[in-house]
Each structure stands twice: as structure tokens, then as C-alpha cells.
Design an enzyme around this catalytic site. Structure first.
Site, short mmCIF file in Angstrom:
data_model
loop_
_atom_site.label_atom_id
_atom_site.label_comp_id
_atom_site.label_asym_id
_atom_site.label_seq_id
_atom_site.Cartn_x
_atom_site.Cartn_y
_atom_site.Cartn_z
N GLU A 264 -5.38 -4.50 10.71
CA GLU A 264 -4.27 -3.56 10.92
C GLU A 264 -4.54 -2.80 12.21
O GLU A 264 -5.34 -1.85 12.21
CB GLU A 264 -4.19 -2.55 9.78
CG GLU A 264 -3.94 -3.15 8.42
CD GLU A 264 -3.33 -2.13 7.46
OE1 GLU A 264 -2.22 -2.36 6.99
OE2 GLU A 264 -3.97 -1.09 7.20
N ASN B 146 0.86 -1.17 0.00
CA ASN B 146 0.00 0.00 0.00
C ASN B 146 0.90 1.23 0.00
O ASN B 146 1.53 1.54 1.01
CB ASN B 146 -0.89 -0.01 1.26
CG ASN B 146 -1.69 1.27 1.40
OD1 ASN B 146 -1.77 2.08 0.47
ND2 ASN B 146 -2.30 1.46 2.56
N TRP B 147 0.94 1.89 -1.15
CA TRP B 147 1.83 3.05 -1.28
C TRP B 147 1.30 4.31 -0.60
O TRP B 147 2.00 5.30 -0.50
CB TRP B 147 2.10 3.33 -2.77
CG TRP B 147 3.24 2.52 -3.28
CD1 TRP B 147 3.62 1.28 -2.85
CD2 TRP B 147 4.17 2.89 -4.30
NE1 TRP B 147 4.73 0.87 -3.54
CE2 TRP B 147 5.09 1.83 -4.44
CE3 TRP B 147 4.31 4.00 -5.13
CZ2 TRP B 147 6.14 1.86 -5.37
CZ3 TRP B 147 5.35 4.03 -6.04
CH2 TRP B 147 6.25 2.97 -6.16
N LYS B 148 0.05 4.30 -0.20
CA LYS B 148 -0.56 5.50 0.40
C LYS B 148 -0.31 6.70 -0.53
O LYS B 148 -0.27 6.51 -1.74
CB LYS B 148 -0.04 5.72 1.83
CG LYS B 148 -0.16 4.43 2.67
CD LYS B 148 0.07 4.63 4.13
CE LYS B 148 -0.12 3.30 4.85
NZ LYS B 148 -0.02 3.42 6.29
N HIS C 224 -9.41 1.68 4.97
CA HIS C 224 -8.11 1.80 5.67
C HIS C 224 -8.30 2.75 6.85
O HIS C 224 -9.07 3.71 6.76
CB HIS C 224 -7.04 2.31 4.70
CG HIS C 224 -5.68 2.22 5.29
ND1 HIS C 224 -5.20 3.14 6.19
CD2 HIS C 224 -4.69 1.28 5.14
CE1 HIS C 224 -3.97 2.77 6.57
NE2 HIS C 224 -3.64 1.66 5.94
N GLY D 63 2.90 -1.26 4.24
CA GLY D 63 2.92 0.17 3.91
C GLY D 63 4.31 0.62 3.50
O GLY D 63 4.80 0.32 2.41
N GLY D 64 4.99 1.31 4.41
CA GLY D 64 6.28 1.93 4.13
C GLY D 64 7.29 1.02 3.44
O GLY D 64 7.97 1.45 2.50
N GLU E 293 -6.65 5.13 7.86
CA GLU E 293 -6.41 6.55 7.54
C GLU E 293 -7.63 7.17 6.87
O GLU E 293 -7.90 8.36 7.04
CB GLU E 293 -5.15 6.66 6.67
CG GLU E 293 -3.90 6.41 7.52
CD GLU E 293 -2.79 5.67 6.82
OE1 GLU E 293 -2.77 5.64 5.58
OE2 GLU E 293 -1.92 5.13 7.52
N SER F 89 3.57 -2.16 10.34
CA SER F 89 5.02 -2.29 10.60
C SER F 89 5.61 -3.64 10.19
O SER F 89 6.48 -4.18 10.88
CB SER F 89 5.32 -1.98 12.07
OG SER F 89 5.01 -0.63 12.35
N GLY G 172 2.93 2.25 10.81
CA GLY G 172 4.00 3.24 10.70
C GLY G 172 4.74 3.52 11.99
O GLY G 172 5.51 4.48 12.07
P1 13P Z 1 3.23 0.34 7.60
O1 13P Z 1 3.65 -0.99 7.00
O2 13P Z 1 4.01 1.49 7.08
O3 13P Z 1 3.17 0.26 9.08
O4 13P Z 1 1.73 0.60 7.10
C1 13P Z 1 0.78 -0.38 7.23
C2 13P Z 1 -0.41 0.02 6.48
O5 13P Z 1 -1.12 0.93 6.84
C3 13P Z 1 -0.70 -0.73 5.22
O6 13P Z 1 -1.98 -0.46 4.78
#
Ligand code: 13P
Length: 232
Positions: free
Chosen positions: A152, A7-9, A85, A215-216, A87, A194, A158
Site C-alpha cells: 500500500e 479494511n474498515w479502519k 498498516h 479501505g473506504g 496508519e 484508492s 485515501g
Molecule cells: P483506501 O482504499 O481508502 O485508499 O484505503 C486503503 C487502505 O489503507 C486499506 O488498508
């Protein structure tokens, strides 16, 4: 077969997309790799890598400025879409009801929704993880159609912090039991929050964990490829 979904956000550009997808093209894996990109990066050469989006409108078309419909995602050859998600729940006030409507819109367009659920740090500390997760799950999933569920924990996103193996196992058991109760026990269940090359293998070995939502660490091949390779 495990799912490894990036997930590149709101990150990346044409160059970084090209670089990651090109590196994924050369990987041999039995697992299913999906990269969920920002809308503007969905079009263009994807080197045969399966793409996902990060949101979908619950509406078919019309006066919804800024929204993207299921048909538009189909046109961009999108196969998966993240819905609900944390966010989006937090910054765009998406309720379980809206998330469910978005999941239905995806299914209607033959796109598989990845429905996200997870508790906040406060809810965890109050001992409410199981009840919160179960309620979010049952209110967010549609009655028909194929979907994926991603657990999640908000506090793990993050932050570099992950739940313990026992904590993840307990939540996945709860989710699995709830889905079994409605005859949806075959639903793939992902863990997100994470994930990195050091913890991925351990997490996917936990019962009922069918993959990862990353994510990251999905943004660059130096961090994404070790995750993929570690669980082959
Ligand atoms: P991180 O892997 O950066 O913690 O993000 C998780 C996430 O929100 C994937 O959708």
C-alpha cells in the site's frame, strides 16, 4: 482465486456491519472475501463472512492496557489480521521489528497476518520506492508460517490517486523476486490504496497481484460489491 479484503479502519457500527455482511452473503464468487472490522464489531452475527481484525498484540496476555491478544481474536472467530498498516506505523510508531512480532503472534494463534508495506510520497519522489519496500518486506515478515503481504503506497491511501499499472507491476516484481529468494514465492500479494469499482479489475490483472486491500470503498455495499463483481 483472488483475495478481496476490506479494511474498515475506525469506521462503522453494528447497523452498518449488519448491512454490509448481509449483502455479501448473497454474492456468489470464487474469490476470497474478508472484512477487517474494528474490535468491537467482531462479535455477533457475521452471516458466515470471514472476518479479520486490524491489529494484534505481540504479547500473549497480561498488563497491556488497550491491547488485544491473539487468543481474544481466536475467541471472536477471526481468521486474518492486518499488521503494520501505515496508519499504525505512523500514529503508533510501529517499527518493522514490532510488525514482525505481531505477525508471529498471529501465526502462533493460526490467524493469517496481512503484513502491510509501502513507501511515502517523499520516498517515491526520491526514487527510493524499491529499496524502501524491499527493506520493509524483509524486516517485517517472519521466518516461518503462512502470511499475506499487502503493498500500500502511503500516498495512494485515501487520496484517490493510484500508481500507474507499470509502477505497480515493477513493485510487485520486486516483492515477488525478494520472496522467491527466500523460497516464499507462493505468498499472496495484495495491492491497497484508492481501489474502487473502476480500477479493481485492471489492478488484479497485473502479474503477481493476488488481490486487493480496500479501505473506504469497503464500508458500503454500493461501493464494495462493484469491486467484487468486477473481478469475478
Ligand atoms: P483506501 O482504499 O481508502 O485508499 O484505503 C486503503 C487502505 O489503507 C486499506 O488498508
Amino acid at each position: 482465486m483472488k483475495f478481496i479484503v476490506g479494511n474498515w479502519k475506525m469506521n462503522g457500527n453494528m447497523e452498518s456491519k449488519d448491512s454490509l455482511l448481509k449483502s455479501l452473503k448473497n454474492i456468489h464468487t470464487d474469490n476470497k472475501i474478508v472484512v477487517c472490522l474494528p474490535f468491537t464489531l467482531l462479535y455477533g452475527n457475521n452471516y458466515g463472512i470471514t472476518l479479520g481484525a486490524q491489529d494484534i498484540s505481540e504479547h500473549t496476555n497480561g498488563a497491556y492496557t488497550g491491547d488485544i491478544s491473539g487468543q481474544m481474536l481466536v475467541d471472536a472467530d477471526v481468521k486474518y489480521v492486518i499488521v503494520g498498516h501505515s496508519e499504525r506505523r505512523l500514529y503508533h510508531n510501529e517499527t518493522n521489528e514490532i510488525v514482525c512480532a505481531k505477525a508471529k503472534a498471529a501465526i502462533k494463534n493460526k490467524i493469517i497476518p496481512i503484513i502491510c508495506i509501502g513507501e511515502t510520497a517523499e520516498e517515491k519522489h526520491a526514487g527510493r520506492t524499491m529499496s524502501v519496500v524491499k527493506k520493509m518486506l524483509l524486516e517485517s515478515i517472519p521466518k516461518t508460517g503462512d502470511y499475506i503481504v499487502a503493498y500500500e503506497p502511503r500516498w495512494a491511501i485515501g487520496s484517490g490517486q493510484t500508481p500507474t499499472t507499470d509502477e505497480i507491476a515493477a513493485v510487485f516484481e520486486t516483492i515477488y523476486k525478494a520472496l522467491s529468494g527466500i523460497k516464499r514465492e507462493n505468498t499472496p500479494l495484495l495491492y491497497g490504496g484508492s481501489v474502487n469499482g473502476d480500477n479493481a479489475k485492471q489492478i488484479v490483472s497485473i502479474p503477481h497481484v493476488g488481490g486487493l486491500l480496500v479501505g473506504g470503498a469497503s464500508l458500503k455495499s454500493d461501493t464494495f460489491l462493484p469491486i467484487i463483481k468486477s473481478i469475478d
